[in-house]
Design a protein around this motif. Structure first.
Motif, short mmCIF file in Angstrom:
data_model
loop_
_atom_site.label_atom_id
_atom_site.label_comp_id
_atom_site.label_asym_id
_atom_site.label_seq_id
_atom_site.Cartn_x
_atom_site.Cartn_y
_atom_site.Cartn_z
N THR A 227 0.85 -1.19 0.00
CA THR A 227 0.00 0.00 0.00
C THR A 227 0.89 1.24 0.00
OG1 THR A 227 -0.05 0.19 2.41
CG2 THR A 227 -1.76 -1.20 1.37
N TYR A 228 0.30 2.38 -0.32
CA TYR A 228 1.05 3.64 -0.30
C TYR A 228 1.65 3.89 1.08
CZ TYR A 228 2.07 8.60 -0.97
OH TYR A 228 2.70 9.82 -1.05
N ARG A 229 0.88 3.64 2.10
CA ARG A 229 1.36 3.84 3.49
C ARG A 229 2.58 2.96 3.76
NH1 ARG A 229 -1.68 5.86 7.76
NH2 ARG A 229 -0.72 5.53 9.77
N GLU A 230 2.54 1.71 3.33
CA GLU A 230 3.68 0.81 3.52
C GLU A 230 4.90 1.27 2.72
OE1 GLU A 230 1.24 -3.34 4.32
OE2 GLU A 230 1.70 -2.75 2.26
N ILE A 231 4.67 1.72 1.49
CA ILE A 231 5.76 2.21 0.64
C ILE A 231 6.44 3.41 1.30
CG2 ILE A 231 6.31 3.32 -1.58
CD1 ILE A 231 5.60 0.35 -1.80
N CYS A 232 5.63 4.34 1.81
CA CYS A 232 6.16 5.56 2.43
C CYS A 232 6.99 5.28 3.67
CB CYS A 232 5.03 6.53 2.75
SG CYS A 232 4.33 7.29 1.28
N SER A 233 6.79 4.12 4.29
CA SER A 233 7.58 3.77 5.47
C SER A 233 9.03 3.49 5.07
CB SER A 233 7.00 2.52 6.15
OG SER A 233 7.31 1.35 5.39
N GLY A 234 9.24 3.16 3.80
CA GLY A 234 10.57 2.82 3.34
C GLY A 234 11.00 1.41 3.70
N LEU A 235 10.12 0.66 4.33
CA LEU A 235 10.49 -0.68 4.82
C LEU A 235 10.24 -1.80 3.81
CD1 LEU A 235 9.14 -0.35 8.47
CD2 LEU A 235 11.50 -0.06 7.65
N THR A 236 9.48 -1.54 2.75
CA THR A 236 9.14 -2.62 1.82
C THR A 236 10.19 -2.79 0.72
OG1 THR A 236 7.92 -1.26 0.24
CG2 THR A 236 6.68 -2.12 2.14
N GLY A 237 11.02 -1.77 0.50
CA GLY A 237 12.01 -1.83 -0.57
C GLY A 237 11.48 -1.44 -1.94
N HIS A 238 10.18 -1.17 -2.04
CA HIS A 238 9.59 -0.78 -3.32
C HIS A 238 9.93 0.67 -3.65
CE1 HIS A 238 7.05 -4.24 -2.26
NE2 HIS A 238 6.91 -4.39 -3.56
N ALA A 239 9.98 0.96 -4.93
CA ALA A 239 10.13 2.34 -5.41
C ALA A 239 8.79 2.79 -5.97
CB ALA A 239 11.19 2.41 -6.51
N GLU A 240 8.52 4.09 -5.85
CA GLU A 240 7.37 4.66 -6.55
C GLU A 240 7.78 4.74 -8.02
OE1 GLU A 240 5.69 8.28 -5.11
OE2 GLU A 240 5.63 7.56 -3.04
N VAL A 241 7.00 4.13 -8.89
CA VAL A 241 7.32 4.07 -10.32
C VAL A 241 6.09 4.40 -11.15
CG1 VAL A 241 9.14 2.33 -9.99
CG2 VAL A 241 6.82 1.58 -10.51
N ILE A 242 6.33 4.59 -12.43
CA ILE A 242 5.22 4.67 -13.37
C ILE A 242 5.45 3.63 -14.45
CG2 ILE A 242 4.63 7.08 -12.97
CD1 ILE A 242 6.22 7.71 -15.61
N GLN A 243 4.36 3.10 -14.95
CA GLN A 243 4.44 2.20 -16.10
C GLN A 243 3.80 2.93 -17.28
OE1 GLN A 243 2.77 -2.05 -16.30
NE2 GLN A 243 4.98 -2.21 -16.00
N ILE A 244 4.61 3.11 -18.30
CA ILE A 244 4.23 3.88 -19.48
C ILE A 244 3.87 2.92 -20.60
CG2 ILE A 244 5.02 5.58 -21.17
CD1 ILE A 244 7.26 6.25 -18.99
N THR A 245 2.67 3.07 -21.15
CA THR A 245 2.27 2.34 -22.35
C THR A 245 2.45 3.32 -23.49
OG1 THR A 245 0.64 1.07 -21.09
CG2 THR A 245 0.39 1.10 -23.49
#
Length: 178
Positions: free
Chosen positions: A45-63
């Motif tokens: 979730t956005y909240r989990e991503i913002c914690s920095g603990l999941t290792g995910h990056a905010e990205v965009i997927q472009i078609t």
């Protein structure tokens, strides 16, 4: 002429900024904000991503339609509308979720990404730290993060952070805009 629809996935800090940039590019069919590159199980979730603990990056997927814009051009626009020389940071946004990253979809995209980074390095005083990695799972962000700039232009972040990036895009890449 038939379309040659392809995907590109990049992260350059807050996905609201990169999404707004690519929605103005000729040949871009769709831009979806999301998350990729983490190690936490399940859809983050956005909240989990913002914690920095999941290792995910905010990205965009472009078609995009490769008959109109090339993958190389997409990467050049991406690299010149954010700061690819700051590790895990874009402006005031700090953390691994804001890292500069190119997630390639195949070996050809990997080769193009490596070459673009090499060619652009001479234009930057500091070393480019953009990560180039194979795309793991892409998770679409929550609905309120899609078309954020278009739906929230009066929001302070849009005025002070996104609009200067759009101005830079229009100045550097006017020939690539819709």
């Amino acid at each position: 002429m038939s379309k040659d629809i392809r995907l590109a996935t990049v992260g350059g800090g807050c996905f609201w900024c990169t999404e707004a940039v690519f929605l103005e590019v000729k040949g871009v069919e769709k831009v979806v904000s999301g998350y990729a590159g983490g190690n936490a199980p399940g859809k983050p979730t956005y909240r989990e991503i913002c914690s920095g603990l999941t290792g995910h990056a905010e990205v965009i997927q472009i078609t995009y339609d490769a008959n109109i814009i090339s993958y190389e051009d997409i990467l050049v626009i991406f690299m010149t509308t954010h700061d690819p020389t700051t590790l895990n940071r874009q402006g005031a946004d700090r953390g691994t979720q804001y890292r500069s990253v190119i997630f390639y979809h195949d070996e050809n995209q990997q080769k193009i990404a490596d070459e673009v980074l090499k060619q652009l390095q001479v234009y930057f005083d500091d070393k480019i730290v953009t990560e180039v990695s194979a795309l793991p799972i892409f998770y679409e962000a929550e609905q309120e993060h899609q078309d954020f700039y278009k739906n929230n232009q009066g929001y302070g972040y849009c005025t002070y952070v996104i609009e200067p990036k759009l101005s830079k895009l229009r100045k550097l890449h006017a020939d690539k805009l819709a």
